[in-house]
Design an enzyme around this catalytic site. Structure first.
Site, mmCIF file in Angstrom:
data_model
loop_
_atom_site.group_PDB
_atom_site.id
_atom_site.type_symbol
_atom_site.label_atom_id
_atom_site.label_comp_id
_atom_site.label_asym_id
_atom_site.label_seq_id
_atom_site.Cartn_x
_atom_site.Cartn_y
_atom_site.Cartn_z
ATOM 1 N N ASN A 127 0.865 -1.185 0.000
ATOM 2 C CA ASN A 127 0.000 0.000 0.000
ATOM 3 C C ASN A 127 0.901 1.235 0.000
ATOM 4 O OD1 ASN A 127 -1.614 2.238 0.885
ATOM 5 N ND2 ASN A 127 -3.141 0.792 1.633
ATOM 6 N N ARG B 93 4.582 18.354 1.093
ATOM 7 C CA ARG B 93 5.490 19.387 0.600
ATOM 8 C C ARG B 93 5.042 19.997 -0.724
ATOM 9 N NH1 ARG B 93 11.022 20.411 1.845
ATOM 10 N NH2 ARG B 93 11.518 22.409 0.864
ATOM 11 N N HIS C 236 -5.589 3.582 -1.707
ATOM 12 C CA HIS C 236 -6.875 3.871 -1.070
ATOM 13 C C HIS C 236 -7.176 5.350 -1.274
ATOM 14 C CE1 HIS C 236 -9.659 3.200 2.663
ATOM 15 N NE2 HIS C 236 -10.145 4.122 1.847
ATOM 16 N N ARG D 265 -9.130 8.614 -1.052
ATOM 17 C CA ARG D 265 -10.232 9.145 -0.257
ATOM 18 C C ARG D 265 -10.767 10.413 -0.899
ATOM 19 N NH1 ARG D 265 -7.402 6.318 3.863
ATOM 20 N NH2 ARG D 265 -8.831 5.177 5.214
ATOM 21 N N HIS E 131 -4.033 11.760 0.487
ATOM 22 C CA HIS E 131 -2.819 11.030 0.098
ATOM 23 C C HIS E 131 -2.931 10.650 -1.380
ATOM 24 C CE1 HIS E 131 -5.553 7.924 1.522
ATOM 25 N NE2 HIS E 131 -5.291 8.196 2.790
ATOM 26 N N GLU F 102 -8.775 0.184 -2.928
ATOM 27 C CA GLU F 102 -9.693 0.003 -1.817
ATOM 28 C C GLU F 102 -10.342 1.331 -1.446
ATOM 29 O OE1 GLU F 102 -7.124 -1.664 1.187
ATOM 30 O OE2 GLU F 102 -6.592 0.327 1.967
ATOM 31 N N THR G 275 -7.825 6.321 9.236
ATOM 32 C CA THR G 275 -7.554 5.038 8.581
ATOM 33 C C THR G 275 -8.710 4.093 8.889
ATOM 34 O OG1 THR G 275 -5.896 3.288 8.289
ATOM 35 C CG2 THR G 275 -6.264 4.088 10.532
ATOM 36 N N HIS H 219 -3.896 -4.680 7.750
ATOM 37 C CA HIS H 219 -3.982 -3.619 8.744
ATOM 38 C C HIS H 219 -3.103 -3.967 9.941
ATOM 39 C CE1 HIS H 219 -5.983 0.245 9.573
ATOM 40 N NE2 HIS H 219 -5.588 -0.018 10.811
ATOM 41 N N ASP H 220 -2.020 -3.221 10.066
ATOM 42 C CA ASP H 220 -1.054 -3.358 11.161
ATOM 43 C C ASP H 220 -0.277 -4.668 11.144
ATOM 44 O OD1 ASP H 220 -1.639 -0.843 11.979
ATOM 45 O OD2 ASP H 220 -2.601 -1.399 13.868
ATOM 46 N N GLY I 219 1.043 -1.395 4.299
ATOM 47 C CA GLY I 219 1.523 -0.069 3.928
ATOM 48 C C GLY I 219 2.319 0.610 5.019
#
Length: 238
Positions: A7, A18, A43, A45, A50, A70, A100, A190-191, A213
């Site tokens: 990810n 920046r 992902h 949004r 991002h 996703e 998240t 996830h994690d 990710g």
């Protein structure tokens, strides 16, 4: 063999902080592929904090591995996915304001909605995955809605792993067995990290794909991206 999808949201976060195009999201994605990643996950949004919609369009014709998009299936998201036609779309129940993902779908309560959305993607030949907690009932209703796969939400596993690995993995094994019994594919994410990934894989070796990710990009700050990807790939071997 379980595939590793990287990810790259955090790369886009760094770029956006920046302005400009440093780091270059597309170049990093292609580098991840050349370093051994089996796929790329994004992902996007609504606020584009991002990954931007333009990134999705830029990536699609250049990627050589699997592309997974996703997100929450808003009309705008559905339109983007149908236009880009990635290999896989993963539906998550995110509110736009969330930092998240922090929960899986209640696939029973949302079965009608998910069925309608999944039908659109399945008709377009896009493999579908639904983000769920490690709950056999949620897996079952995702299958009933027409999902090709489920992605198990692994934050609870990662949180509990340091205290009691066996207890942490137990509900995920049961959910994974349910997916296998129903004949649908299995993803996880996830994690997941270098600390807990191998134990997860050894207990559920039939998982099709892990999407990682934050931890992977963070590790790359110390180890470098190429070595980091290889370390994660090593975790997906017995």
């Amino acid at each position: 063999m379980t595939k590793l999808s990287v990810n790259i949201n955090k790369i886009a976060t760094l770029r956006n902080a920046r302005g400009g195009n440093v780091p270059d999201v597309v170049k990093v994605a292609l580098d991840c592929e050349s370093f051994g990643a089996d796929g790329i996950t994004v992902h996007p949004r609504p606020d584009e904090r991002h990954i931007r919609r333009s990134d999705v369009y830029d990536l699609r014709p250049l990627l050589r591995t699997e592309f997974n998009i996703e997100g929450y299936p808003s009309p705008e998201f559905v339109d983007l996915v149908l236009k880009v036609k990635p290999h896989q779309v993963t539906l998550v129940p995110d509110d736009p304001s969330q930092i998240t993902s922090n929960s899986g779908w209640d696939t029973k309560a949302n079965q009608e909605f998910l069925t309608e959305v999944l039908d659109q993607f399945n008709s377009a030949g896009i493999r579908t995955s639904v983000f769920v907690a490690a709950d056999p009932e949620m897996v079952e209703y995702a299958a009933k809605a027409g999902a090709d796969r489920v992605e198990l939400y692994t934050e609870p596993y990662a949180t509990d792993y340091p205290k009691n690995p066996e207890a942490a993995i137990a509900p995920f094994i049961e959910a994974a067995k349910t997916a296998r019994k129903l004949g649908i594919g299995l993803n996880a994410g996830h994690d997941l990290s270098l600390v807990n990934l191998n134990y997860f894989y050894k207990n559920i070796p039939w998982v099709d794909e892990v999407s990682i990710g934050h931890a992977l990009i963070s590790d790359a700050l110390y180890l470098g991206l190429e070595r980091t990807i290889q370390e994660y790939k090593n975790c997906l071997r017995s």
